[in-house]
Design an enzyme around this catalytic site. Structure first.
Site, PDB file in Angstrom:
ATOM      1  N   ILE A 170       0.840  -1.191   0.000  1.00  0.00           N
ATOM      2  CA  ILE A 170       0.000   0.000   0.000  1.00  0.00           C
ATOM      3  C   ILE A 170       0.881   1.250   0.000  1.00  0.00           C
ATOM      4  O   ILE A 170       1.796   1.365   0.825  1.00  0.00           O
ATOM      5  CB  ILE A 170      -0.930   0.011   1.233  1.00  0.00           C
ATOM      6  N   HIS A 186      -4.181 -11.692   7.189  1.00  0.00           N
ATOM      7  CA  HIS A 186      -3.029 -12.507   6.803  1.00  0.00           C
ATOM      8  C   HIS A 186      -3.269 -13.930   7.293  1.00  0.00           C
ATOM      9  O   HIS A 186      -3.776 -14.124   8.409  1.00  0.00           O
ATOM     10  CB  HIS A 186      -1.756 -11.922   7.416  1.00  0.00           C
TER      11      HIS A 186
END
Length: 292
Positions: A170, A186
């Protein structure tokens, strides 16, 4: 009456003081008699180099009544969400379905992807959700720059950004524009098996090869690096002796769908609080004094 007489010695009557809206209010410790049912007596605010002190008489009963009134009369606004995906988008689908069912107090307004032909993007188009491509596609005209992405997302007046299998880092511009408002999921118990290169089946193979007895999804806030932001929620599941990476991945993914929806529900209901040391916690929906 007796309590009021005692209190008057510590907090004499004074004209009402209108606190300037831009001043920072500090609660001072209680210094008067005990057992009077007084929640706080002294308050102060700083004006230039001078500190001004004034008295507040508030009983415990008054404060409790105030809290009940606020909770009962101030509805939580539905939150505006963006989701980032790179693949099939199964977590995205779970979140969107929860929104449609009404259990999630928010709406997915836009999908961002680096693969415009992926399953998540197709699902978005089929459900009337705009699809934005980021970053720019090599040898093509599609895709936005970081600054263009920020401007585009701001046009949706978003509250939160949810990464759901997005494999690109990002940009810092987006992190600064949406501080403490970007979540990622995750497939391992961070900080183990995280970082650049740890994604998808690579994570599960590494977990099994290490001999770890537990794995599971982690939801964390996003910072400028891969998988290093503050952890918000985790769910541990056992790694079985004869597990394959595919079998472990299937069980972890099932928990991802459940956990991510629960966390986004809490996010949209404004039940995320930050501890003084910077650790985010989820306030229980049933008991506001407990944390998940």
């Amino acid at each position: 009456m007796e309590a009021q007489k005692i209190l008057s010695r510590f907090c004499p009557k004074t004209p009402s003081l209108l606190l300037p809206s831009h001043k920072k209010l500090h609660t001072l410790p209680y210094v008067g008699p005990k057992n009077l049912g007084i929640l706080r007596l002294g308050c102060s605010y700083t004006e230039g180099k001078k500190k001004r002190v004034f008295c507040v008489r508030r009983t415990v009963e008054e404060e409790e009544a105030k809290e009940v009134k606020v909770g009962a009369t101030v509805p939580v606004r539905r939150k505006k969400l963006a989701v980032f995906v790179s693949g099939g988008g199964s977590n995205f689908k779970s979140i969107h379905e929860a929104s449609l069912k009404g259990s999630l107090h928010g709406d997915v307004l836009v999908l961002v992807t680096n693969k415009p032909d992926c399953g998540g993007a197709e699902y978005a188009r089929n459900n009337g959700i705009p699809v934005v491509v980021f970053p720019k596609v090599k040898d093509g005209s599609d895709g936005l720059s970081p600054s263009e992405l920020v401007d585009t997302l701001r046009s949706f007046q978003l509250d939160f950004i949810l990464l759901a299998g997005f494999l690109k880092l990002i940009p810092v511009e987006l992190i600064r524009a949406y501080e403490k408002s970007i979540l990622n999921i995750h497939p391992s118990l961070l900080p183990a098996f995280g970082g650049k290169g740890y994604y998808g089946m690579k994570v599960h193979k590494a977990v099994i090869a290490s001999g770890a007895r537990y794995s599971g999804p982690t939801i964390h806030f996003v910072d400028e690096h891969y998988d290093t932001g503050c952890i918000l929620a985790q769910c541990a599941i056992p790694v079985l002796a004869n597990d394959t990476a595919e079998e472990l991945a299937s069980r972890v993914l099932k928990e991802e769908h459940r956990l991510y929806v629960e966390v986004v529900e809490a996010l949209c209901e404004e039940r995320i609080v930050w501890r003084e040391d910077g650790v985010p916690l989820i306030r229980s929906k049933d008991n506001p004094n407990e944390f998940c």
